[in-house]
Design a protein around this motif. Structure first.
Motif, PDB file in Angstrom:
ATOM      1  N   THR A 208      -0.501 -13.093  17.796  1.00 12.27           N
ATOM      2  CA  THR A 208       0.527 -13.383  16.813  1.00 12.27           C
ATOM      3  C   THR A 208       0.900 -12.118  16.054  1.00 12.27           C
ATOM      4  O   THR A 208       0.123 -11.169  15.975  1.00 12.27           O
ATOM      5  N   MET A 209       2.108 -12.085  15.518  1.00  8.62           N
ATOM      6  CA  MET A 209       2.572 -10.936  14.753  1.00  8.62           C
ATOM      7  C   MET A 209       2.043 -11.055  13.331  1.00  8.62           C
ATOM      8  O   MET A 209       2.355 -12.020  12.615  1.00  8.62           O
ATOM      9  N   VAL A 210       1.234 -10.088  12.912  1.00  7.66           N
ATOM     10  CA  VAL A 210       0.605 -10.167  11.595  1.00  7.66           C
ATOM     11  C   VAL A 210       1.244  -9.230  10.578  1.00  7.66           C
ATOM     12  O   VAL A 210       1.018  -9.381   9.376  1.00  7.66           O
ATOM     13  N   ALA A 211       2.027  -8.257  11.030  1.00  6.70           N
ATOM     14  CA  ALA A 211       2.739  -7.365  10.110  1.00  6.70           C
ATOM     15  C   ALA A 211       3.931  -6.785  10.848  1.00  6.70           C
ATOM     16  O   ALA A 211       3.804  -6.355  11.992  1.00  6.70           O
ATOM     17  N   VAL A 212       5.089  -6.765  10.210  1.00 10.03           N
ATOM     18  CA  VAL A 212       6.284  -6.227  10.854  1.00 10.03           C
ATOM     19  C   VAL A 212       7.212  -5.663   9.787  1.00 10.03           C
ATOM     20  O   VAL A 212       7.317  -6.203   8.687  1.00 10.03           O
ATOM     21  N   GLY A 213       7.843  -4.545  10.098  1.00 10.15           N
ATOM     22  CA  GLY A 213       8.787  -3.942   9.165  1.00 10.15           C
ATOM     23  C   GLY A 213       8.973  -2.470   9.483  1.00 10.15           C
ATOM     24  O   GLY A 213       8.397  -1.937  10.438  1.00 10.15           O
ATOM     25  N   SER A 214       9.799  -1.819   8.694  1.00  9.10           N
ATOM     26  CA  SER A 214       9.951  -0.381   8.835  1.00  9.10           C
ATOM     27  C   SER A 214       8.662   0.304   8.387  1.00  9.10           C
ATOM     28  O   SER A 214       7.826  -0.303   7.700  1.00  9.10           O
ATOM     29  N   ILE A 215       8.514   1.561   8.769  1.00  9.37           N
ATOM     30  CA  ILE A 215       7.319   2.298   8.356  1.00  9.37           C
ATOM     31  C   ILE A 215       7.216   2.319   6.835  1.00  9.37           C
ATOM     32  O   ILE A 215       6.131   2.093   6.266  1.00  9.37           O
ATOM     33  N   GLU A 216       8.329   2.558   6.160  1.00 12.01           N
ATOM     34  CA  GLU A 216       8.298   2.612   4.699  1.00 12.01           C
ATOM     35  C   GLU A 216       7.927   1.262   4.110  1.00 12.01           C
ATOM     36  O   GLU A 216       7.187   1.189   3.115  1.00 12.01           O
ATOM     37  N   GLU A 217       8.463   0.174   4.693  1.00 10.66           N
ATOM     38  CA  GLU A 217       8.104  -1.154   4.188  1.00 10.66           C
ATOM     39  C   GLU A 217       6.621  -1.424   4.360  1.00 10.66           C
ATOM     40  O   GLU A 217       5.959  -1.956   3.454  1.00 10.66           O
ATOM     41  N   LEU A 218       6.084  -1.068   5.518  1.00 14.38           N
ATOM     42  CA  LEU A 218       4.668  -1.316   5.767  1.00 14.38           C
ATOM     43  C   LEU A 218       3.774  -0.441   4.892  1.00 14.38           C
ATOM     44  O   LEU A 218       2.668  -0.842   4.529  1.00 14.38           O
ATOM     45  N   ARG A 219       4.264   0.749   4.570  1.00 18.45           N
ATOM     46  CA  ARG A 219       3.448   1.675   3.784  1.00 18.45           C
ATOM     47  C   ARG A 219       3.521   1.394   2.287  1.00 18.45           C
ATOM     48  O   ARG A 219       2.756   1.966   1.505  1.00 18.45           O
ATOM     49  N   THR A 220       4.437   0.517   1.866  1.00 17.61           N
ATOM     50  CA  THR A 220       4.564   0.187   0.452  1.00 17.61           C
ATOM     51  C   THR A 220       3.517  -0.858   0.092  1.00 17.61           C
ATOM     52  O   THR A 220       3.621  -2.030   0.461  1.00 17.61           O
ATOM     53  N   THR A 221       2.482  -0.428  -0.587  1.00 18.63           N
ATOM     54  CA  THR A 221       1.379  -1.316  -0.955  1.00 18.63           C
ATOM     55  C   THR A 221       1.093  -1.172  -2.447  1.00 18.63           C
ATOM     56  O   THR A 221       1.648  -0.310  -3.140  1.00 18.63           O
ATOM     57  N   ASP A 222       0.225  -2.026  -2.935  1.00 16.46           N
ATOM     58  CA  ASP A 222      -0.191  -1.942  -4.345  1.00 16.46           C
ATOM     59  C   ASP A 222      -1.208  -0.827  -4.560  1.00 16.46           C
ATOM     60  O   ASP A 222      -1.533  -0.497  -5.704  1.00 16.46           O
ATOM     61  N   GLU A 223      -1.700  -0.272  -3.471  1.00 20.13           N
ATOM     62  CA  GLU A 223      -2.701   0.784  -3.577  1.00 20.13           C
ATOM     63  C   GLU A 223      -2.074   2.034  -4.192  1.00 20.13           C
ATOM     64  O   GLU A 223      -0.994   2.458  -3.798  1.00 20.13           O
ATOM     65  N   ARG A 224      -2.766   2.624  -5.176  1.00 20.86           N
ATOM     66  CA  ARG A 224      -2.283   3.851  -5.823  1.00 20.86           C
ATOM     67  C   ARG A 224      -3.250   4.983  -5.504  1.00 20.86           C
ATOM     68  O   ARG A 224      -4.422   4.940  -5.908  1.00 20.86           O
ATOM     69  N   ARG A 225      -2.729   5.975  -4.773  1.00 21.41           N
ATOM     70  CA  ARG A 225      -3.569   7.067  -4.291  1.00 21.41           C
ATOM     71  C   ARG A 225      -2.809   8.383  -4.469  1.00 21.41           C
ATOM     72  O   ARG A 225      -1.597   8.427  -4.244  1.00 21.41           O
ATOM     73  N   TRP A 226      -3.533   9.445  -4.839  1.00 22.38           N
ATOM     74  CA  TRP A 226      -2.893  10.738  -5.068  1.00 22.38           C
ATOM     75  C   TRP A 226      -3.667  11.853  -4.375  1.00 22.38           C
ATOM     76  O   TRP A 226      -4.898  11.802  -4.287  1.00 22.38           O
ATOM     77  N   LEU A 227      -2.915  12.845  -3.912  1.00 25.98           N
ATOM     78  CA  LEU A 227      -3.508  14.057  -3.362  1.00 25.98           C
ATOM     79  C   LEU A 227      -3.375  15.156  -4.402  1.00 25.98           C
ATOM     80  O   LEU A 227      -2.278  15.410  -4.919  1.00 25.98           O
ATOM     81  N   VAL A 228      -4.485  15.814  -4.692  1.00 26.76           N
ATOM     82  CA  VAL A 228      -4.505  16.926  -5.635  1.00 26.76           C
ATOM     83  C   VAL A 228      -5.000  18.164  -4.907  1.00 26.76           C
ATOM     84  O   VAL A 228      -6.108  18.166  -4.364  1.00 26.76           O
ATOM     85  N   ASP A 229      -4.171  19.200  -4.876  1.00 25.93           N
ATOM     86  CA  ASP A 229      -4.596  20.491  -4.347  1.00 25.93           C
ATOM     87  C   ASP A 229      -4.779  21.404  -5.555  1.00 25.93           C
ATOM     88  O   ASP A 229      -3.808  21.887  -6.143  1.00 25.93           O
ATOM     89  N   GLY A 230      -6.022  21.572  -5.939  1.00 32.29           N
ATOM     90  CA  GLY A 230      -6.291  22.337  -7.157  1.00 32.29           C
ATOM     91  C   GLY A 230      -7.736  22.769  -7.232  1.00 32.29           C
ATOM     92  O   GLY A 230      -8.213  23.513  -6.356  1.00 32.29           O
ATOM     93  N   PRO A 231      -8.464  22.285  -8.252  1.00 33.98           N
ATOM     94  CA  PRO A 231      -9.853  22.714  -8.415  1.00 33.98           C
ATOM     95  C   PRO A 231     -10.701  22.331  -7.205  1.00 33.98           C
ATOM     96  O   PRO A 231     -10.561  21.240  -6.653  1.00 33.98           O
TER      97      PRO A 231
END
Length: 307
Positions: A208-231
């Motif tokens: 069965t199809m469990v997820a479908v959409g554009s890449i941006e739609e699928l990547r839009t989640t409630d998860e909040r994550r950041w990349l820091v290039d620094g220390p």
């Protein structure tokens, strides 16, 4: 644009439920990536669309009409298992297949010459298929799917066994076909390639199809994550409340909000990084298709699917 509709397909092999309510659509001019683990139901879905298998229930439509034999002749199909005659030459084989689809001898010859040229196997036209490398056999198989100028393309693992140059050539061909209005449906385990090439993606699990959409739609989640290039190191990030460290490599640290957290958690992360040293990059990260796929296939199968 006409649309290829896969509508609530069911299929069983004895006690095994291969498909259960498989539903999605591919619009003309769209490249649709069909991904899932081995045995998830991708090939079965494609074979039903081609008429190679009969569905227990459900229907496949093109431009609102149920597919019949005449319409299926206008589909270009590339099976996962190479289906060319090993002792026929590439040229004879492609002309023969084009003739089966109704092209005149002259038109079939012109189409064979065109696609062998485009796919880089023109010098091998007079070779038997069994004498080709696996990569060139794959190119010949794609030529067989294209030689009759199809209105729909259905390709099962078309990039399997190809070197990077051949992948670029095949990607270009599929993009050109989509630009001409052809709906392109293909399956692949090469998720980075799917993410780069496809307009939309469907993830299949247990038939069965469990997820479908554009890449941006699928990547839009409630998860909040950041990349820091620094220390260097992650000690500065570990001290930030409501944040957990996902990864740390040299000066590049990925952090994630732990739960809902406060709205200004990104500003807290940035302030902590700046307090520890200079920051060269601070960006919001979205999950890749590989990460999304892992999350989806790791999730429990819904009860109604596993039943």
């Amino acid at each position: 644009m006409p649309t290829l509709d896969i509508d609530r397909l069911d299929k069983s092999y004895g006690e095994v439920r291969a498909l259960r309510g498989m539903t999605f659509s591919v619009a003309g001019g769209e490249i649709f990536g069909f991904v899932g683990s081995n045995g998830a139901g991708k090939s079965t879905t494609m074979r039903i669309a081609l008429g190679v298998l009969a569905a227990d229930a459900g229907v496949v439509r093109w431009d609102g009409r149920e597919l019949d034999h005449a319409m299926r002749r206008r589909i270009g199909y590339m099976p996962e298992e190479r289906g060319l005659y090993p002792r026929m030459t590439v040229a004879d084989q492609l002309v023969y297949l084009a003739r089966l689809h109704g092209l005149t001898p002259a038109a079939a010859r012109r189409s064979m010459e065109r696609w062998t040229e485009v796919l880089g196997i023109a010098p091998r036209r007079d070779d038997e298929v069994l004498k080709l490398s696996l990569g060139n056999q794959q190119r010949a198989q794609l030529a067989a799917a294209l030689v009759h100028e199809p209105e729909i393309l259905v390709l099962d693992e078309p990039f399997s066994g190809l070197d990077p140059v051949a992948v670029d050539v095949m990607s270009g061909v599929l993009s050109e076909q989509a630009a001409a209005g052809v709906p392109v449906l293909f399956s692949s385990h090469q998720l980075e390639l799917v993410e780069r090439l496809c307009d939309r993606v469907g993830i299949v699990q247990a038939g069965t199809m469990v997820a479908v959409g554009s890449i941006e739609e699928l990547r839009t989640t409630d998860e909040r994550r950041w990349l820091v290039d620094g220390p260097a190191g992650a000690s500065w990030a570990a001290a930030v409340p409501d944040v957990r460290v996902v990864s740390a490599q040299g000066t590049r640290t990925v952090v994630e909000a732990a739960g809902p957290g406060p709205d200004d958690v990104d500003q807290r992360v940035l302030a902590a990084a700046l307090a520890a040293g200079p920051v060269r990059e601070f960006t919001r990260q979205q999950p890749t298709l590989v990460e999304l796929y892992r999350d989806v296939v790791a999730a429990p199968v819904p009860q109604e699917v596993s039943a």
